[in-house]
Design a protein around this motif. Sequence first.
Motif, mmCIF file in Angstrom:
data_model
loop_
_atom_site.group_PDB
_atom_site.id
_atom_site.type_symbol
_atom_site.label_atom_id
_atom_site.label_comp_id
_atom_site.label_asym_id
_atom_site.label_seq_id
_atom_site.Cartn_x
_atom_site.Cartn_y
_atom_site.Cartn_z
ATOM 1 N N ILE A 1 0.801 -1.223 0.000
ATOM 2 C CA ILE A 1 0.000 0.000 0.000
ATOM 3 C C ILE A 1 0.838 1.281 0.000
ATOM 4 O O ILE A 1 0.583 2.187 -0.811
ATOM 5 C CB ILE A 1 -0.991 -0.011 1.179
ATOM 6 N N PRO A 2 1.842 1.452 0.899
ATOM 7 C CA PRO A 2 2.590 2.723 0.930
ATOM 8 C C PRO A 2 3.213 3.108 -0.416
ATOM 9 O O PRO A 2 3.013 4.243 -0.880
ATOM 10 C CB PRO A 2 3.656 2.475 2.008
ATOM 11 N N PRO A 3 3.983 2.217 -1.088
ATOM 12 C CA PRO A 3 4.556 2.626 -2.378
ATOM 13 C C PRO A 3 3.503 2.904 -3.438
ATOM 14 O O PRO A 3 3.686 3.785 -4.291
ATOM 15 C CB PRO A 3 5.441 1.434 -2.770
ATOM 16 N N GLN A 4 2.375 2.192 -3.409
ATOM 17 C CA GLN A 4 1.333 2.427 -4.398
ATOM 18 C C GLN A 4 0.667 3.784 -4.184
ATOM 19 O O GLN A 4 0.297 4.465 -5.145
ATOM 20 C CB GLN A 4 0.284 1.317 -4.337
ATOM 21 N N ILE B 1 2.156 6.387 -3.015
ATOM 22 C CA ILE B 1 3.121 7.369 -3.532
ATOM 23 C C ILE B 1 2.991 7.475 -5.053
ATOM 24 O O ILE B 1 3.046 8.573 -5.627
ATOM 25 C CB ILE B 1 4.558 6.973 -3.149
ATOM 26 N N LYS B 2 2.797 6.347 -5.718
ATOM 27 C CA LYS B 2 2.617 6.357 -7.173
ATOM 28 C C LYS B 2 1.353 7.127 -7.554
ATOM 29 O O LYS B 2 1.350 7.925 -8.496
ATOM 30 C CB LYS B 2 2.527 4.922 -7.705
ATOM 31 N N LEU B 3 0.282 6.876 -6.823
ATOM 32 C CA LEU B 3 -0.967 7.580 -7.097
ATOM 33 C C LEU B 3 -0.816 9.081 -6.880
ATOM 34 O O LEU B 3 -1.397 9.887 -7.610
ATOM 35 C CB LEU B 3 -2.084 7.031 -6.207
ATOM 36 N N LEU B 4 -0.022 9.472 -5.889
ATOM 37 C CA LEU B 4 0.248 10.888 -5.652
ATOM 38 C C LEU B 4 0.945 11.505 -6.862
ATOM 39 O O LEU B 4 0.587 12.603 -7.314
ATOM 40 C CB LEU B 4 1.114 11.055 -4.402
ATOM 41 N N ASN B 5 1.939 10.813 -7.407
ATOM 42 C CA ASN B 5 2.654 11.303 -8.585
ATOM 43 C C ASN B 5 1.714 11.465 -9.774
ATOM 44 O O ASN B 5 1.765 12.468 -10.489
ATOM 45 C CB ASN B 5 3.784 10.342 -8.950
ATOM 46 N N VAL B 6 0.862 10.473 -9.989
ATOM 47 C CA VAL B 6 -0.080 10.535 -11.103
ATOM 48 C C VAL B 6 -1.061 11.686 -10.902
ATOM 49 O O VAL B 6 -1.392 12.419 -11.846
ATOM 50 C CB VAL B 6 -0.832 9.206 -11.253
ATOM 51 N N GLY B 7 -1.531 11.859 -9.676
ATOM 52 C CA GLY B 7 -2.457 12.945 -9.390
ATOM 53 C C GLY B 7 -1.844 14.312 -9.649
ATOM 54 O O GLY B 7 -2.484 15.193 -10.236
ATOM 55 N N VAL B 8 -0.605 14.499 -9.230
ATOM 56 C CA VAL B 8 0.084 15.766 -9.473
ATOM 57 C C VAL B 8 0.318 15.967 -10.965
ATOM 58 O O VAL B 8 0.205 17.080 -11.487
ATOM 59 C CB VAL B 8 1.426 15.820 -8.706
ATOM 60 N N ALA B 9 0.637 14.884 -11.682
ATOM 61 C CA ALA B 9 0.838 14.960 -13.131
ATOM 62 C C ALA B 9 -0.440 15.417 -13.830
ATOM 63 O O ALA B 9 -0.408 16.249 -14.745
ATOM 64 C CB ALA B 9 1.292 13.608 -13.675
ATOM 65 N N LEU B 10 -1.575 14.884 -13.395
ATOM 66 C CA LEU B 10 -2.856 15.315 -13.957
ATOM 67 C C LEU B 10 -3.097 16.794 -13.690
ATOM 68 O O LEU B 10 -3.591 17.522 -14.568
ATOM 69 C CB LEU B 10 -3.991 14.490 -13.346
ATOM 70 N N TRP B 11 -2.739 17.254 -12.509
ATOM 71 C CA TRP B 11 -2.898 18.673 -12.172
ATOM 72 C C TRP B 11 -2.026 19.545 -13.069
ATOM 73 O O TRP B 11 -2.457 20.612 -13.518
ATOM 74 C CB TRP B 11 -2.536 18.893 -10.703
#
Length: 337
Positions: free
Chosen positions: A122-125, A127-137
């Motif tokens: 869960i923790p590394p995933q 972090i990945k979702l955070l990166n994708v979310g910021v990329a979308l922003w």
Amino acid sequence: MEMANIVLRLLAASQVLLFMLVLALSTNPPRVRLTGCALMFCAFSYLLVPLHYDYIGPAGLFVFWFAAAATPSFLLLFFWVLFEETEAVPPWMVIVVGVSLLVTLVPADFYADLVGEQYVGIPPQLIKLLNVGVALWVVWHGRDADLVEFRLKLRALFVIALALIVLSIVSVELLTNFAVPKTLEIVGMTIILICALLFNIYFIRTNPGLRLLGEPVAPRDDSDDEMMQTLLRRMQNERLYADHDLRVAGLAQLLRVPEYQLRKRINQKLGYRNFNQFVNRYRIAEAGERLLENTQTPVLTIALDVGFRSISSFNTAFQAQYGVSPTRYRAEASAES
């Protein structure tokens, strides 16, 4: 079923490699090619990682595993470089990417002790979702100011295709605790292959040179263009640029012209790729004059009055045009006089 999975992965990987090769040989700026190729290698690695040790080997598997885990981080970097071409990568993004890459190196035993064996992924995933979310922003945030028609299309394409693929992959892995059923895996690989194939066909047909930033445009003579003459006259005489909230849509309404035509004219007639660059030309020109004429007026007051929202954005734009800060510009001019 295993053979079908291998074939699909290799076919999808071949499409990723094709795009990476064309991008590497393109005429895009070096940082676009570098971050883009790095992202493609990460995507390529993601497709190869699940293959058996017999095909890759333990040492090679670690390299591909690390690159695959870094895909969302390089997606974020690539989107920033592509869509914020005039802006340096901000410190906060460097921190996000750095922490994300470090998280991938943390042993699984650490997470097992921290959150339990069943939640180790869960923790590394997250972090990945955070990166994708910021990329979308990043992609969505700058769309209003973008004047490059091709890049505006890329924003929608990348958000719908690449970002959603990454979000789907991360979510499925998280929900299945990395034990993705073979049937679902094959369906996913088929979708990725189709998307990659269509993606390459789209670029080969519409942009064979892979100019991701759009074709460079040199300023043209606008003396016979009534719309441009009206725009330039009203910008100067009415100080439209002094409005902090001025946007392309609002300016088009003031001029009573279609927004898409105004974007195209400013880009192709004046050579600007970003609306803020166009507006800031007027703001900086007036600020430069007032810094010398009104030597007792605070720099912040001038910055706000000409249309900037903050002193930091004013300093950045002024430094980019004059090569010095507003304060130093005023001090040097006073010393010379």
